[in-house]
Design a protein around this motif. Structure first.
Motif, short mmCIF file in Angstrom:
data_model
loop_
_atom_site.label_atom_id
_atom_site.label_comp_id
_atom_site.label_asym_id
_atom_site.label_seq_id
_atom_site.Cartn_x
_atom_site.Cartn_y
_atom_site.Cartn_z
N ARG A 36 9.16 -7.35 -3.71
CA ARG A 36 8.54 -6.88 -4.33
C ARG A 36 7.77 -5.30 -4.16
N PHE A 37 7.73 -4.87 -3.33
CA PHE A 37 7.72 -3.04 -3.26
C PHE A 37 8.24 -2.75 -5.01
N ALA A 38 9.99 -3.08 -4.87
CA ALA A 38 10.31 -2.21 -6.23
C ALA A 38 9.67 -2.49 -6.88
N ASP A 39 9.43 -4.09 -7.46
CA ASP A 39 8.63 -4.10 -8.40
C ASP A 39 7.52 -4.04 -9.07
N LEU A 40 6.53 -3.62 -8.10
CA LEU A 40 5.47 -2.69 -8.04
C LEU A 40 5.62 -0.54 -8.21
N VAL A 41 7.09 -0.37 -7.85
CA VAL A 41 7.39 0.99 -8.73
C VAL A 41 7.70 0.91 -9.91
N ASN A 42 8.85 0.02 -10.08
CA ASN A 42 9.52 -0.27 -11.16
C ASN A 42 7.89 -0.31 -12.54
N ASP A 43 6.74 -1.74 -12.18
CA ASP A 43 5.65 -1.78 -13.30
C ASP A 43 4.87 -0.36 -13.33
N ALA A 44 5.49 0.80 -12.21
CA ALA A 44 4.66 1.79 -12.55
C ALA A 44 5.70 2.90 -13.52
N ALA A 76 0.88 -0.85 0.44
CA ALA A 76 -0.27 0.25 -0.01
C ALA A 76 1.36 1.38 0.01
N ASP A 77 2.05 0.97 0.84
CA ASP A 77 3.24 2.17 1.00
C ASP A 77 3.61 2.64 -0.82
N ALA A 78 3.65 1.28 -1.51
CA ALA A 78 4.75 1.64 -2.79
C ALA A 78 3.85 1.97 -3.87
N ARG A 79 2.10 2.42 -3.45
CA ARG A 79 0.91 2.39 -4.36
C ARG A 79 0.88 3.52 -4.23
N GLU A 80 1.09 4.40 -3.18
CA GLU A 80 0.81 4.79 -3.25
C GLU A 80 2.04 6.50 -3.22
N LEU A 81 3.24 6.12 -2.85
CA LEU A 81 4.57 6.19 -3.87
C LEU A 81 4.40 7.03 -4.97
N LYS A 98 13.23 8.96 -10.48
CA LYS A 98 13.37 7.81 -9.77
C LYS A 98 13.92 7.66 -8.55
N ILE A 99 13.70 6.40 -7.81
CA ILE A 99 13.59 6.06 -6.13
C ILE A 99 14.88 5.26 -6.31
N ASN A 100 14.86 5.59 -5.10
CA ASN A 100 16.58 5.21 -4.94
C ASN A 100 15.73 4.51 -3.35
N LEU A 101 15.63 2.63 -2.90
CA LEU A 101 15.19 2.27 -2.27
C LEU A 101 16.04 1.91 -1.45
N ILE A 102 16.86 2.35 -0.18
CA ILE A 102 18.10 1.65 0.38
C ILE A 102 17.12 0.79 1.67
N PRO A 103 17.66 -0.29 1.82
CA PRO A 103 17.79 -1.32 2.90
C PRO A 103 18.77 -0.36 3.87
N PHE A 104 17.42 -0.17 5.52
CA PHE A 104 18.25 -0.05 6.59
C PHE A 104 19.51 -0.82 6.72
N ASN A 105 20.29 0.71 7.17
CA ASN A 105 21.34 0.29 8.13
C ASN A 105 21.28 0.63 8.94
N PRO A 106 21.63 -0.63 9.98
CA PRO A 106 21.15 -0.33 12.17
C PRO A 106 22.39 -0.10 12.00
N TRP A 107 22.05 0.41 13.34
CA TRP A 107 23.23 1.70 14.39
C TRP A 107 22.77 1.19 15.72
N PRO A 108 24.16 1.32 16.52
CA PRO A 108 23.51 1.16 18.11
C PRO A 108 22.75 1.72 19.01
N GLY A 109 21.43 1.22 19.11
CA GLY A 109 20.23 1.66 19.65
C GLY A 109 19.47 2.20 18.85
#
Length: 406
Positions: A356-364, A317-322, A332-343
């Motif tokens: 799946r998110f990327a596929d929906l946005v690419n299909d659009a 649903a977030d992907a469709r709203e994007l 263009k949209i850069n999807l960034i896997p979250f990079n964890p940090w302490p805390g």
């Protein structure tokens, strides 16, 4: 090649010689415009009729040859070299630490001298080598005021803005360390592009909000893009903002660089939490500024950065709203896997959900690459930059040691 993460205490690390005290510091010529450089030369007695020639000579030595000492300027008279060394300097940041990731990403901890009654300050700069290009992620401020909740840098208070000489100094020093100047050697075993310039792209995506240091960033990028010097194409310079809406049109008109928006949410309710500046400049205003960005076209698209947070902003649903939100904007949209940090309280989205998110946005019809995490083992990835003194003060180093051990 294995990762080497320096977890020694700052006191135990070898340090370069200390810089001159602020009271004795000379004016740096780095980061000055041609006009300012001419004024500086005139102030030490260079005749008016020689100024244009002398400015051209110094510009070449500073930005084409990358020299760090006036004595290296072979076609400048000995007397003038002496005069320059008495009144000015070619100030580079002090390299406190250099870390190299298993993927070739490099992170430098740079220290700049105190200004006025302040203390020396530290920032981080990251180099990301890829096939065909090398990208330098440059900082604009020491710390940050924006407190984006998923960003490590946002947990460090703002100390001060960086000056043009300090922004340009990051580029100069990185190019020197990588062997990207004629007289410099590339370190043995370094992962760099196989041909062309080693620093081919600059992104203002390091520490700080560039549009809250607008004048200094503008002056620095004018030097970086000068065709007779560092000669970086404006299409290879990207400025990333969290959404300082009033400054976005001015950026396009006066800098002419590529624009990136640190978006990360598709509703005001969520973006108010993730990117608190949204409370001041909500999505409707931000999208309007993007649609009217000067020079925007299919060849000059805006990049929207979207960090993938598990269970927070990663639903279809977030992907469709994007897709709906960006309708009509060359993007263009850069999807960034979250990079964890302490805390942190956030987790990275599952990889299959990111796809799946990327596929929906690419299909659009949007080019939506998933940005492969780079430099995670040295805390050099998006949102992880933070000065060493702040890590120590907050106790992050113990958590970092535990994370590395796992």
């Amino acid at each position: 090649m294995s990762a080497t993460l320096d977890l020694t205490t700052p006191a135990s690390r070898p340090r370069p010689s200390a810089p001159a005290s602020p009271a004795l510091a000379q004016r740096s010529l780095l980061g000055l415009s041609r006009e300012e450089l001419g004024e500086a030369l005139a102030s030490v007695g260079v005749p008016q009729k020689q100024l244009r020639m002398r400015v051209g000579q110094l510009w070449h030595w500073l930005y084409v040859r990358g020299v760090s000492d006036f004595s290296q300027m072979a076609n400048v008279s000995r007397d003038l070299r002496q005069t320059l060394s008495q009144h000015f300097e070619i100030r580079r940041p002090e390299i406190v630490e250099e870390q190299i990731s298993v993927d070739g990403t490099r992170k430098w901890l740079f220290r700049f001298p105190a200004r006025g009654a302040g203390r020396p300050v530290e920032i981080e700069t990251v180099y990301i080598p890829e096939e065909g290009r090398g990208t330098l992620c440059v900082s604009s401020q020491v710390g940050c005021t924006l407190t984006c909740t998923f960003c490590h840098t946002g947990t460090q208070r703002l100390v001060r803005n960086l000056e043009p000489s300090e922004i340009v100094g990051q580029i100069i020093t990185a190019r020197e360390r990588l062997g990207d100047f004629p007289a410099a050697d590339t370190p043995a075993g370094a992962i760099v592009p196989s041909e062309g310039r080693l620093v081919s792209n600059v992104v203002m995506m390091g520490m700080g909000e560039p549009l809250y240091n607008y004048d200094n960033v503008k002056r620095a990028l004018a030097v970086a893009s000068d065709g007779d010097g560092l000669s970086l194409s404006r299409r290879r310079i990207t400025l990333s903002t969290s959404g300082v809406v009033p400054m976005i049109p001015k950026t396009g008109e006066e800098m002419g660089v590529m624009l990136a928006i640190s978006l990360h949410a598709v509703t005001d309710e969520l973006r108010d939490v993730l990117v608190p500046i949204n409370k001041k400049y909500p999505l409707e205003e931000l999208m309007a500024a993007c649609r009217s960005y000067p020079g925007l076209s299919n060849a000059r698209r805006i990049t929207f950065e979207y960090v993938m947070l598990k269970g927070v902003n990663d639903s279809l649903a977030d992907a469709r709203e994007l897709v709906r939100l960006l309708k009509g904007i060359p993007a263009k949209i850069n999807l960034i896997p979250f990079n964890p940090w302490p805390g942190t309280a956030y987790e990275c989205s599952d990889w299959d959900q990111i796809e799946r998110f990327a596929d929906l946005v690419n299909d659009a019809g949007y080019a939506s690459p998933i940005r492969t995490p780079r430099g995670r083992d040295i805390f050099a990835a998006c949102g992880q930059l933070k000065s060493e003194s702040e890590r120590m003060k907050k106790g992050d180093r113990l958590a970092l040691e535990a994370a590395v051990a796992v």
